[in-house]
Motif scaffolding. Structure first.
Motif, PDB file in Angstrom:
ATOM      1  N   UNK A 207       0.830  -1.204   0.000  1.00 13.03           N
ATOM      2  CA  UNK A 207       0.000   0.000   0.000  1.00 13.03           C
ATOM      3  C   UNK A 207       0.866   1.255   0.000  1.00 13.03           C
ATOM      4  N   UNK A 208       1.998   1.218   0.700  1.00  9.54           N
ATOM      5  CA  UNK A 208       2.935   2.342   0.707  1.00  9.54           C
ATOM      6  C   UNK A 208       3.489   2.576  -0.700  1.00  9.54           C
ATOM      7  N   UNK A 209       3.926   1.508  -1.346  1.00 13.12           N
ATOM      8  CA  UNK A 209       4.498   1.637  -2.688  1.00 13.12           C
ATOM      9  C   UNK A 209       3.452   2.116  -3.691  1.00 13.12           C
ATOM     10  N   UNK A 210       2.209   1.629  -3.563  1.00  5.71           N
ATOM     11  CA  UNK A 210       1.143   2.061  -4.462  1.00  5.71           C
ATOM     12  C   UNK A 210       0.880   3.552  -4.299  1.00  5.71           C
ATOM     13  N   UNK A 211       0.800   4.017  -3.045  1.00  7.74           N
ATOM     14  CA  UNK A 211       0.552   5.438  -2.798  1.00  7.74           C
ATOM     15  C   UNK A 211       1.695   6.297  -3.323  1.00  7.74           C
ATOM     16  N   UNK A 212       2.933   5.843  -3.147  1.00  9.74           N
ATOM     17  CA  UNK A 212       4.091   6.602  -3.594  1.00  9.74           C
ATOM     18  C   UNK A 212       4.121   6.713  -5.121  1.00  9.74           C
ATOM     19  N   UNK A 213       3.994   5.587  -5.799  1.00  3.82           N
ATOM     20  CA  UNK A 213       4.013   5.604  -7.273  1.00  3.82           C
ATOM     21  C   UNK A 213       2.784   6.315  -7.837  1.00  3.82           C
ATOM     22  N   UNK A 214       1.618   6.088  -7.217  1.00  7.73           N
ATOM     23  CA  UNK A 214       0.412   6.752  -7.681  1.00  7.73           C
ATOM     24  C   UNK A 214       0.486   8.256  -7.525  1.00  7.73           C
ATOM     25  N   UNK A 215       1.024   8.731  -6.388  1.00  5.93           N
ATOM     26  CA  UNK A 215       1.176  10.167  -6.181  1.00  5.93           C
ATOM     27  C   UNK A 215       2.112  10.804  -7.189  1.00  5.93           C
ATOM     28  N   UNK A 216       3.222  10.132  -7.495  1.00  2.40           N
ATOM     29  CA  UNK A 216       4.149  10.642  -8.514  1.00  2.40           C
ATOM     30  C   UNK A 216       3.478  10.722  -9.885  1.00  2.40           C
ATOM     31  N   UNK A 217       2.746   9.666 -10.234  1.00  3.22           N
ATOM     32  CA  UNK A 217       2.035   9.674 -11.517  1.00  3.22           C
ATOM     33  C   UNK A 217       1.015  10.809 -11.574  1.00  3.22           C
TER      34      UNK A 217
END
Length: 458
Positions: free
Chosen positions: A135-145
């Motif tokens: 969930x941390x990685x998803x939020x990080x990559x999603x926020x960058x996108x």
């Protein structure tokens, strides 16, 4: 060689360069998206109702639709942008509207789950109660996108922002918080709020990274150097206070996930035995232990002890392995004891898995008994005909035996006798006078090892 590497680096940098970034348009767009009032607040409330309905009926499609409707991303990206460009006013407005949106979402979801007649815990709801490192990685990559798409004229009107809203899943955790409050299930509420905060913090962090290091937006300048230093200290302190809990939680999640992966690797490599099924494996990072439930053929205690000695090679030193095995009654009692330390969700899952495993084991045993009796009849007939030539065929099956006062299951053998072809008076006699049934009965019981075998003659 050096020149060749330089050309490759220049080519890659050219491919990754963001040429159509519109800094002013991005800032204006984000500033407009952070406000929650009027129609936007009504849309948020209705999106919460839709997401709550989706969680209630366990419909992923409805939940995805609610995430597309929800405008929650605005103030979160606004906080990241405000920190990145030192716009303290934008940061303050974004924070205030973020709290307003969060409060309205939780209250709306709580009201819905208080009045809904369906209060069962569904899998879609359970998925929002226990965050992981993914969930941390998803939020990080999603926020960058999300921030890169907002900054690009060619991507701003595409499907990136809706995709980020779906991937980061901000709305379902808030609805799950409402469910936990409405049903007084504090562990659900805490776990879902934890997931929502993780998504928020890392989307803010990703936006900050995108603004500062990828697109290099210009920072606000201050006429008064003392004011600039004060604002920077406030911004840095806000970032530190926001990120420090997330970093601590992430380190804890990484350690917990690493522990669980080591347990799974050990169980897969060392604890799978022929004739025995693993019902469940429940790691507990806090107590440095895991419980393993086995059903089927009993595994010798010496074998289990030898497997425990191998745990050190999987970096499981000092970890306790609790093995539960036995019949259905034993498992049921033991699982009730183990369930004391589990949440309601894991307890329900454990019970369902155990029941399904027991039913499967019973069905396998029943099928095995039927196939065994069929093969037993085929193997006995040649021997039986040598000893008793009058026997024409034999059928062995499991069936019900009913008498005047009772009915019970029993293995029955039906023996067909060939007719006697002569004109003597013995031809009218019953088979019992022609065939030594007592001897056949004794022989079959001895040969099959079934003392309660019931035999009928045809």
């Amino acid at each position: 060689m050096k020149e060749w590497f330089g050309k490759i680096r220049s080519s890659v940098a050219g491919l990754l360069r963001l040429d159509d970034v519109e800094e002013k348009a991005v800032i204006v767009s984000v500033e407009q998206s952070v406000e929650f009032r009027g129609a936007k607040l009504w849309v948020l409330i209705l999106a919460v109702f839709v997401a709550s309905l989706g969680l209630n009926v366990n419909s992923a499609a409805v939940i995805i639709g609610a995430m597309l409707i929800s405008p929650l991303m605005g103030p979160i990206i606004g906080m990241g942008l405000g920190v990145g460009i030192y716009d303290f006013g934008l940061l303050r407005r974004s924070w205030r509207n973020y709290l307003i949106a969060t409060a309205f979402s939780i209250v709306t979801a709580t009201v819905y789950f208080l009045v809904t007649p369906v209060a069962e815990v569904q899998s879609e709801l359970l998925a929002r109660t226990s965050p992981t490192i993914y969930d941390v990685l998803i939020a990080l990559c999603g926020g960058l996108a999300g921030i890169v798409a907002l900054s690009s004229r060619s991507q701003r009107t595409g499907n990136v922002i809706p995709g980020v809203a779906i991937a980061t899943a901000l709305m379902p955790p808030l609805c799950t918080v409402g469910f936990g409050l409405a049903t007084a299930n504090w562990s659900y509420a805490a776990g879902a709020m934890y997931l929502f905060l993780i998504n928020t913090i890392f989307i803010v962090f990703a936006t900050l990274i995108g603004v500062v290091f990828i697109m290099r937006f210009r920072k606000h300048e201050f006429i008064d150097p003392a004011q600039e230093r004060r604002v920077k200290r406030i911004v840095y302190a806000t970032v530190l206070i926001t990120l420090l809990p997330a970093i601590i939680l992430t380190v804890g999640m990484v350690r917990e996930n690493t522990f669980e992966q080591r347990v799974r690797d050990f169980v897969k490599q060392e604890m799978e035995f022929s004739g025995t099924s693993i019902v469940s494996c429940q790691p507990d990072y806090d107590t440095r232990s895991f419980s393993l439930v086995l059903i089927g053929d009993d595994v010798d205690s010496a074998v289990i002890a030898s497997r425990r000695e191998r745990m050190a090679s999987y970096n499981l030193d000092g970890v306790t392995m609790n093995v539960v095995q036995g019949n259905a009654n034993t498992l049921s009692k033991e699982l009730q004891r183990l369930a004391v330390t589990k949440t309601d969700a894991s307890r329900q899952t454990e019970i369902v898995l155990t029941k399904q495993s027991q039913q499967l084991h019973e069905a396998e045993q029943q099928l095995k008994s039927y196939t065994e009796t069929e093969s037993l009849a085929s193997s006995l007939l040649p021997e039986l005909r040598i000893l008793f030539p009058q026997v024409e065929s034999i059928i062995i099956a499991k069936g019900q035996y009913a008498s005047t006062d009772t009915t019970h299951h029993q293995i029955v053998a039906v023996i067909k006798i060939a007719p006697i072809k002569n004109n003597t008076t013995t031809s009218r006699h019953s088979p019992n006078n022609i065939l030594p049934t007592d001897r056949i009965t004794q022989w079959l019981q001895q040969r099959t090892g079934i003392p309660a075998l019931r035999i009928a003659y045809e």
